[in-house]
Every structure is written in C-alpha cells, then in structure tokens.
Write a protein that holds these residues in place. Sequence first.
Motif, mmCIF file in Angstrom:
data_model
loop_
_atom_site.group_PDB
_atom_site.id
_atom_site.type_symbol
_atom_site.label_atom_id
_atom_site.label_comp_id
_atom_site.label_asym_id
_atom_site.label_seq_id
_atom_site.Cartn_x
_atom_site.Cartn_y
_atom_site.Cartn_z
ATOM 1 N N ALA A 109 0.786 -1.230 0.000
ATOM 2 C CA ALA A 109 0.000 0.000 0.000
ATOM 3 C C ALA A 109 0.820 1.284 0.000
ATOM 4 C CB ALA A 109 -0.921 0.016 1.226
ATOM 5 N N PHE A 110 2.129 1.195 0.261
ATOM 6 C CA PHE A 110 2.877 2.399 0.599
ATOM 7 C C PHE A 110 4.081 2.614 -0.317
ATOM 8 C CE2 PHE A 110 0.716 0.797 4.369
ATOM 9 C CZ PHE A 110 -0.024 1.917 4.729
ATOM 10 N N ALA A 111 4.678 3.809 -0.205
ATOM 11 C CA ALA A 111 5.858 4.160 -0.984
ATOM 12 C C ALA A 111 7.080 3.418 -0.451
ATOM 13 C CB ALA A 111 6.098 5.672 -0.919
ATOM 14 N N SER A 114 18.427 4.377 5.658
ATOM 15 C CA SER A 114 18.798 5.040 4.406
ATOM 16 C C SER A 114 17.714 4.883 3.350
ATOM 17 C CB SER A 114 20.119 4.479 3.885
ATOM 18 O OG SER A 114 20.016 3.072 3.655
ATOM 19 N N MET A 115 17.053 3.724 3.313
ATOM 20 C CA MET A 115 15.971 3.494 2.361
ATOM 21 C C MET A 115 14.743 4.317 2.734
ATOM 22 S SD MET A 115 14.091 -0.089 1.267
ATOM 23 C CE MET A 115 15.647 -0.940 1.040
ATOM 24 N N ALA A 116 14.453 4.395 4.028
ATOM 25 C CA ALA A 116 13.304 5.190 4.474
ATOM 26 C C ALA A 116 13.495 6.663 4.138
ATOM 27 C CB ALA A 116 13.109 5.008 5.973
ATOM 28 N N TYR A 167 10.592 13.364 -2.183
ATOM 29 C CA TYR A 167 11.305 14.253 -1.276
ATOM 30 C C TYR A 167 11.859 13.516 -0.056
ATOM 31 C CZ TYR A 167 8.622 17.439 -4.156
ATOM 32 O OH TYR A 167 8.066 18.089 -5.233
ATOM 33 N N GLY A 168 11.722 12.199 -0.040
ATOM 34 C CA GLY A 168 12.235 11.402 1.061
ATOM 35 C C GLY A 168 11.251 11.290 2.219
ATOM 36 N N ALA A 175 5.939 8.456 6.602
ATOM 37 C CA ALA A 175 4.878 9.468 6.657
ATOM 38 C C ALA A 175 3.534 8.887 6.241
ATOM 39 C CB ALA A 175 5.250 10.650 5.763
ATOM 40 N N GLN A 176 3.520 8.068 5.186
ATOM 41 C CA GLN A 176 2.270 7.461 4.746
ATOM 42 C C GLN A 176 1.731 6.484 5.790
ATOM 43 O OE1 GLN A 176 3.129 5.733 0.905
ATOM 44 N NE2 GLN A 176 2.395 7.544 -0.175
ATOM 45 N N LEU A 177 2.613 5.725 6.413
ATOM 46 C CA LEU A 177 2.173 4.793 7.447
ATOM 47 C C LEU A 177 1.560 5.541 8.628
ATOM 48 C CD1 LEU A 177 5.144 2.322 7.205
ATOM 49 C CD2 LEU A 177 2.740 1.626 7.099
#
Length: 315
Positions: free
Chosen positions: A107-109, A176-178, A184-185, A190-192
């Motif tokens: 569901a998320f980025a 680092s992946m998050a 924009y990182g 943030a979506q969670l």
Amino acid sequence: MGTYDALLVLSFGGPEGPDDVLPFLENVVRGRGVPRERLLQVAEHYQGFGGVSPINGQNRELIEALRPVVGVPVYWGNRNWHPFGEETVLRMKDDGVRKAAVFATSAFAGYSSCRQYYEDIARISVKGGPELVKMRHFGEHPGFVAAMADHVRQALDRLGRDDARLVFTAHSVPVSMARTAGPYGGLYEAQLRRSAELVNAALGRTQPWDLVWQSRSGPPEVPWLEPDVCDHLRKTDARSVVLVPIGFVSDHMEVVYDLDTEARQVATELGLPMERAATAGVHPAFVRMVRELMDEPEPQPCALTCCPPPRRRQV
C-alpha cells in the motif's frame, strides 16, 4: 470502467510446501549476499508452518472476491514464486489482453513496497503483450482505512478492552531506504503514520497510539527503523494492546511468525493482554477499493529517481 480489459494482482509470493522453502528464499535474496546460515534460520520459521506461506491462500481468496466486482478477467503473478509474473503475462498475451491494471499487494511508498514493483512490471512485460499500469498507493484510501478499522474493532471486541493501546506495525527497512522513499524522502514512514491516524479516527478514538517496526533482516551494523515490536512491548506502560499490521494487506510469514508467534510469546511472558487485528484481506471495503482504483484516471509512474534501490553489500 476505464480502458482496462484485465486486472493483474502482482504479489510477493511464498512457498507452498517444505521443498519450496529454500528455493523461494534464494529467489527473495538473490544478489544480496545474504549468508546461507541466515536463510536456514528463516527457513525454520516457514517449516514451523508446514513450509506453507499464508500469503498464497489469501491471494487466491482475494482474486475470487475481486472477480465479480471488477468485471474483467483477474490474473495473478508473483515476484518470487509460482505463479511467476513473467509466466502470467505470457498467458495474458495468449488470451489477447491489451491493457491491464496492476494491483500490487503493497500500500505504501518505498523501494521494496513500490519501486520494485515497477521493476517487476518492466521485467515481465513482453513485446506484443498487454500494457501494464500499476495502480497508485492506497494506504489513505477510505476502503483500506475502513477495512483496517473494522478489523481493529473486532480485535478490541475479542480482547474485551476498549481502552487497549493500538500498536500499528509495518515492515522495518534500512534508515537510508526510508530517508529516500518518495520524491522528497521520508514518504514510507509518513504514509504509514497518516494511515494509522485515519484508522484511529475512523474508530472515534482519541487515545495515543504507536507505530513500531518488525521483521528486520539486515546486518547489525546497518541502522533500520526502530523500535522493534517486541522491544516496544517490553517497554510499554499499556495495560493491554492490539497489534495492527497496517503495513501488510494480507498475512505474510512476517505476520504469523513475528506477530502471532514471537510478539505473542513476549506478551504472554509479560502478562500483557494482546490481540492482533486481521490484515485487510478480503474485507468487502478493501475489495471495492480495488475497483475504485481502476476507475480513477490512469496514474502517472513515479520518476526513476524516486525510491532508489539500496546499495548491496559487496561479497
């Protein structure tokens, strides 16, 4: 409904018997330099469930629930195990499918949760085959929120404690992946958090809630998102908790082992009353959501610089 003449459910895959476990795990970690000792350790988790991941059965249930709702043929392909996506797309080509919506079961980025599905689509696409269009992120979609809120409500009822602390969980990833998720990182976390806020609001709750992480698999010297769910349970001052696997749309081994087995064992040792909310699964609101995503304007793919792949360890 739009211009799609088929729907492809694109998922992670999982073993369906003891002999599948190691080959499946080797597919998952190919090119990552993961020590074989680690694979054998994870394999034991699967073997404790007869070598069968629950994700496959749940995907079959989802597909059957989708067929009468989406109104077009529904296909299923996986990244790491049968039915592989490339095999499914060849069948779609033979069936004359021209353009298919792709519903990724994430569901998320993020790289693993989004960008890698774009890579899968590019890898499995074939000349003369269907155009494959990945649907957008849906963690804030009312259908997903309603499904999760309903499942949390049921877990609260089973626990018999309306004031239980909600502890939302998602798969941990390297820091680092998050940090590079989204244009924009920081978009994964943030979506969670936004999704958790919406579920909490849908329940009419004003109590504080927590977002924690699970299923870390990287080397100890690499920072990953924390706190781990088991560490959190050991430190919480809550008198009861409901674990809410907001980061998963169906039960994975990470859910049934890391939450139903490890986290429950910790809660039992602590004398902490705990229930686990179901994943979205085949909740009617979630199933309708997929149709609604197909009816939306065709989403534009993310820029290639969005959610870059992690650096692999050199071995």
